[in-house]
Motif scaffolding. Sequence first.
Motif, short mmCIF file in Angstrom:
data_model
loop_
_atom_site.label_atom_id
_atom_site.label_comp_id
_atom_site.label_asym_id
_atom_site.label_seq_id
_atom_site.Cartn_x
_atom_site.Cartn_y
_atom_site.Cartn_z
N ASP A 111 -0.19 -1.02 2.29
CA ASP A 111 -1.37 -0.32 1.43
C ASP A 111 -1.87 1.17 2.17
O ASP A 111 -2.22 1.66 1.53
CB ASP A 111 -3.17 -0.85 1.41
CG ASP A 111 -2.89 -2.26 0.68
OD1 ASP A 111 -2.36 -1.41 -0.68
OD2 ASP A 111 -3.11 -3.02 0.30
N ARG A 112 -0.76 0.83 3.36
CA ARG A 112 -0.68 2.10 4.33
C ARG A 112 -0.69 3.35 3.29
O ARG A 112 0.65 3.46 2.21
CB ARG A 112 0.35 2.40 5.15
CG ARG A 112 -0.69 1.26 6.26
CD ARG A 112 0.13 0.72 7.66
NE ARG A 112 0.55 1.84 8.52
CZ ARG A 112 -0.39 2.27 9.57
NH1 ARG A 112 -1.41 1.49 9.36
NH2 ARG A 112 -0.04 3.03 10.09
N PHE A 113 -0.35 4.58 3.57
CA PHE A 113 -0.67 6.50 2.36
C PHE A 113 1.07 6.57 3.16
O PHE A 113 1.36 6.07 4.94
CB PHE A 113 -0.87 6.93 3.20
CG PHE A 113 -1.75 6.27 1.97
CD1 PHE A 113 -2.53 5.56 0.58
CD2 PHE A 113 -3.71 8.06 1.69
CE1 PHE A 113 -3.08 5.54 -0.36
CE2 PHE A 113 -4.58 7.64 0.70
CZ PHE A 113 -4.31 6.43 -0.32
N VAL A 114 1.65 6.64 2.68
CA VAL A 114 3.14 7.25 3.19
C VAL A 114 3.51 9.13 3.04
O VAL A 114 2.98 9.66 1.92
CB VAL A 114 4.05 6.80 3.09
CG1 VAL A 114 5.07 6.33 1.69
CG2 VAL A 114 5.08 6.75 3.79
N ILE A 115 4.53 9.50 3.93
CA ILE A 115 4.26 11.13 3.73
C ILE A 115 5.36 11.40 4.13
O ILE A 115 6.48 10.96 5.45
CB ILE A 115 3.15 11.72 4.50
CG1 ILE A 115 1.71 11.51 4.19
CG2 ILE A 115 3.72 13.41 4.55
CD1 ILE A 115 0.85 12.44 4.80
N ILE A 116 6.24 11.70 3.51
CA ILE A 116 7.50 12.26 3.88
C ILE A 116 7.58 13.73 3.60
O ILE A 116 8.01 14.58 2.29
CB ILE A 116 9.08 11.91 2.94
CG1 ILE A 116 8.80 9.74 2.88
CG2 ILE A 116 10.09 11.84 3.51
CD1 ILE A 116 9.92 9.42 1.87
N SER A 117 7.52 14.44 4.85
CA SER A 117 8.25 15.64 4.68
C SER A 117 8.63 16.35 5.97
O SER A 117 8.08 15.68 6.83
CB SER A 117 6.57 16.71 4.39
OG SER A 117 6.44 17.83 4.94
N GLY A 118 9.46 17.49 5.71
CA GLY A 118 9.47 18.22 6.89
C GLY A 118 8.32 19.02 7.97
O GLY A 118 7.31 19.53 6.84
N VAL B 101 -8.24 6.31 10.89
CA VAL B 101 -8.47 4.83 10.23
C VAL B 101 -6.56 4.01 10.30
O VAL B 101 -6.85 2.72 9.75
CB VAL B 101 -9.40 4.91 9.29
CG1 VAL B 101 -10.53 5.54 9.21
CG2 VAL B 101 -8.53 6.13 7.98
N ASP B 102 -6.28 4.42 11.33
CA ASP B 102 -4.56 3.69 11.09
C ASP B 102 -4.61 3.55 9.91
O ASP B 102 -3.79 1.44 9.64
CB ASP B 102 -4.99 2.49 11.87
CG ASP B 102 -2.81 2.38 12.37
OD1 ASP B 102 -2.40 3.03 12.56
OD2 ASP B 102 -3.60 0.94 12.62
N ALA B 103 -3.82 4.70 9.31
CA ALA B 103 -3.65 4.58 7.48
C ALA B 103 -1.97 4.83 6.81
O ALA B 103 -2.28 4.84 6.28
CB ALA B 103 -4.65 4.75 6.61
N VAL B 104 -1.91 5.43 7.68
CA VAL B 104 -0.81 7.04 7.57
C VAL B 104 0.50 6.46 7.90
O VAL B 104 0.43 6.24 9.43
CB VAL B 104 -1.26 8.03 7.49
CG1 VAL B 104 -1.41 8.70 8.51
CG2 VAL B 104 -0.17 9.06 6.38
N ASP B 105 2.07 6.28 7.99
CA ASP B 105 3.30 6.69 8.23
C ASP B 105 3.57 7.68 7.70
O ASP B 105 3.25 7.98 6.50
CB ASP B 105 3.76 5.59 7.64
CG ASP B 105 3.15 4.34 8.47
OD1 ASP B 105 2.42 3.91 9.73
OD2 ASP B 105 4.19 3.02 7.68
N LEU B 106 4.07 8.66 8.74
CA LEU B 106 4.44 10.48 8.51
C LEU B 106 6.48 10.16 8.76
O LEU B 106 6.67 9.71 9.79
CB LEU B 106 4.34 11.48 9.36
CG LEU B 106 4.66 12.16 9.68
CD1 LEU B 106 4.55 12.83 8.40
CD2 LEU B 106 3.62 13.16 10.46
N TYR B 107 7.38 10.55 8.01
CA TYR B 107 8.41 10.45 8.27
C TYR B 107 8.44 12.05 7.85
O TYR B 107 8.14 12.82 7.72
CB TYR B 107 8.96 9.62 7.17
CG TYR B 107 8.72 8.73 7.59
CD1 TYR B 107 10.01 7.44 8.08
CD2 TYR B 107 7.90 7.87 6.65
CE1 TYR B 107 10.16 6.07 8.38
CE2 TYR B 107 8.07 6.50 7.09
CZ TYR B 107 8.40 5.97 7.54
OH TYR B 107 8.44 4.24 8.12
#
Length: 346
Positions: free
Chosen positions: A164-171, A196-202
């Motif tokens: 349920d975490r949001f993911v972001i893939i961006s340079g 709120v510890d709810a996102v993963d960034l790649y």
Amino acid sequence: MSLAEHAIFLEPSSAGFLGDKLFDTSDRHLNRDGTLLPFARLREYWAARGVPVHTADALRSGAVRARTNHYWSFGMLDGYGELRGQPDVRLRGFVLFEPPLVLPAMYARLPALSQDFEQIHIHNTVGDLYSLDGVDAAKLRQLFWPQPYDVEQEPFWSRTERSDRFVIISGNHNPKFRKPEYYSKRIEAVGALASVDAVDLYGRGWERWFSKQSAWWPYWWNIRAIRRSFRGSCNSKLEVLSRYRFSICFENTPMRGYFTEKMFDCLYAGTVPIYLGAPDIEQLVPQETFVDARHCTDFRALHRRLSAMPATEWQDMREAGRAFLRGIGKRRYFDALMNICEMPFG
């Protein structure tokens, strides 16, 4: 050297694709997530009809030459100068994938490009975020970004274990004071969601803390959030996306018609996109396929709401995305490169 009646030459967006690497789908780095498939399909189509297709260096070197040589450029300004005026070369089209925010010099060259080429393929033909002064507007054609697939991609789409975490893939990019831009909106989302510890960034470049691309205020204001959320680069966007229910999917700039691969990657992987970008997005893709971030004033509240979304509603959005890929998406985007390079001998 064989002298066929016709040959097609494509100038890629980067010199790294010359030497016919633009068509090399076996190269896992260049062809990540199938990005080269539209070019490979085009080549196969014309090869079956006896028309060779190569990258443009083969034309400039004379390695391949036909009685009539049809040339398209996909974003390199310095590749066609020596071909201009040659009687056996037709400058068929110039394709502007990037918006003015990224390549302002290219848009400054639009008047000359519209004189040199038979067609200019651009995200909108009305001058939104660029000037039409001196441009032969009759040569402008709306660009639909060519996509590799016309169906969802298994096994990514059917993956059931999702966060349920949001993911972001961006340079990590720096707009260098150019506006309007949405790079800072991505960072804003990371900052809010990380609290709120709810996102993963790649993506590439986020770990280069002291690089030029990191030297701007939004990055440093949110550096702690970026460090907490950063998970490294990814070899396959589809594989990473398939681990999540929702993805922050923001374009680089709010430009009419500027609708890139970002949402498509989500739809291929069965991940619902949270979209911000083209102001005319409802004319490009059905609204039921994505969450419209224009209405979001609080990313933390958005996360709470979407985390509580019933599985049936989430699945309905995925099914709408799948239907889009197989219908309008196929006609506009899967077939887009064939449409750009259609009827090349008229």
